[in-house]
Design a protein around this motif. Structure first.
Motif, PDB file in Angstrom:
ATOM      1  N   VAL A  10       4.821  11.132   2.430  1.00 19.52           N
ATOM      2  CA  VAL A  10       3.973  10.125   1.783  1.00 19.52           C
ATOM      3  C   VAL A  10       3.993   8.826   2.586  1.00 19.52           C
ATOM      4  CG1 VAL A  10       3.721   8.663  -0.270  1.00 19.52           C
ATOM      5  CG2 VAL A  10       4.204  11.098  -0.537  1.00 19.52           C
ATOM      6  N   ARG A  28       4.505   8.553   5.691  1.00 19.51           N
ATOM      7  CA  ARG A  28       4.048   8.835   7.059  1.00 19.51           C
ATOM      8  C   ARG A  28       5.116   8.488   8.107  1.00 19.51           C
ATOM      9  NH1 ARG A  28      -0.615   6.725   4.411  1.00 19.51           N
ATOM     10  NH2 ARG A  28      -0.334   4.668   5.276  1.00 19.51           N
ATOM     11  N   GLU A  80       0.830  -1.208   0.000  1.00 15.14           N
ATOM     12  CA  GLU A  80       0.000   0.000   0.000  1.00 15.14           C
ATOM     13  C   GLU A  80       0.864   1.257   0.000  1.00 15.14           C
ATOM     14  OE1 GLU A  80      -3.237   2.276   2.830  1.00 15.14           O
ATOM     15  OE2 GLU A  80      -2.997   0.111   3.046  1.00 15.14           O
ATOM     16  N   LEU A  81       1.909   1.273   0.832  1.00 15.57           N
ATOM     17  CA  LEU A  81       2.800   2.426   0.883  1.00 15.57           C
ATOM     18  C   LEU A  81       3.548   2.616  -0.435  1.00 15.57           C
ATOM     19  CD1 LEU A  81       4.232   2.137   4.504  1.00 15.57           C
ATOM     20  CD2 LEU A  81       2.627   3.850   3.634  1.00 15.57           C
ATOM     21  N   ILE A 110       2.119   6.837  -6.799  1.00 20.82           N
ATOM     22  CA  ILE A 110       1.125   7.852  -7.166  1.00 20.82           C
ATOM     23  C   ILE A 110       1.695   9.251  -6.951  1.00 20.82           C
ATOM     24  CG2 ILE A 110      -1.104   8.859  -6.523  1.00 20.82           C
ATOM     25  CD1 ILE A 110      -2.003   5.904  -5.945  1.00 20.82           C
ATOM     26  N   ALA A 111       2.335   9.466  -5.801  1.00 23.87           N
ATOM     27  CA  ALA A 111       2.906  10.785  -5.511  1.00 23.87           C
ATOM     28  C   ALA A 111       4.010  11.131  -6.505  1.00 23.87           C
ATOM     29  CB  ALA A 111       3.447  10.818  -4.085  1.00 23.87           C
ATOM     30  N   GLU A 134       1.195   4.265  -2.819  1.00 27.15           N
ATOM     31  CA  GLU A 134       1.042   5.684  -2.522  1.00 27.15           C
ATOM     32  C   GLU A 134       2.266   6.475  -2.981  1.00 27.15           C
ATOM     33  OE1 GLU A 134      -0.047   6.237   1.578  1.00 27.15           O
ATOM     34  OE2 GLU A 134      -1.710   4.833   1.398  1.00 27.15           O
TER      35      GLU A 134
END
Length: 67
Positions: free
Chosen positions: A43, A45, A19-20, A26-27, A23
């Protein structure tokens, strides 16, 4: 080979990492330039994990790869 009987095994750590990664991809694709280390940490976290006490503290200043 998957176990018989429909038993699904989930690796929650692997799912969280996937999942990370998604993300982060995408970023990176939305950014006009390369992401800064601070943007990557945001991004992923990183600060939230450190505040929660589950993140590892770096041993020194973070350097970009290849330096």
């Amino acid at each position: 080979m998957a176990p018989l009987g429909g038993t699904a095994v989930q690796d929650h750590v692997a799912l969280a990492e996937i999942e990370l990664c998604g993300e982060l991809i995408i970023a990176a694709s939305a950014a006009e330039e390369r992401l800064s280390l601070e943007s990557i940490d945001e991004v992923l976290r990183v600060a939230e994990e450190r505040e929660a006490g589950t993140g590892r503290r770096p041993s020194g200043p973070r350097q970009p790869p290849g330096r």
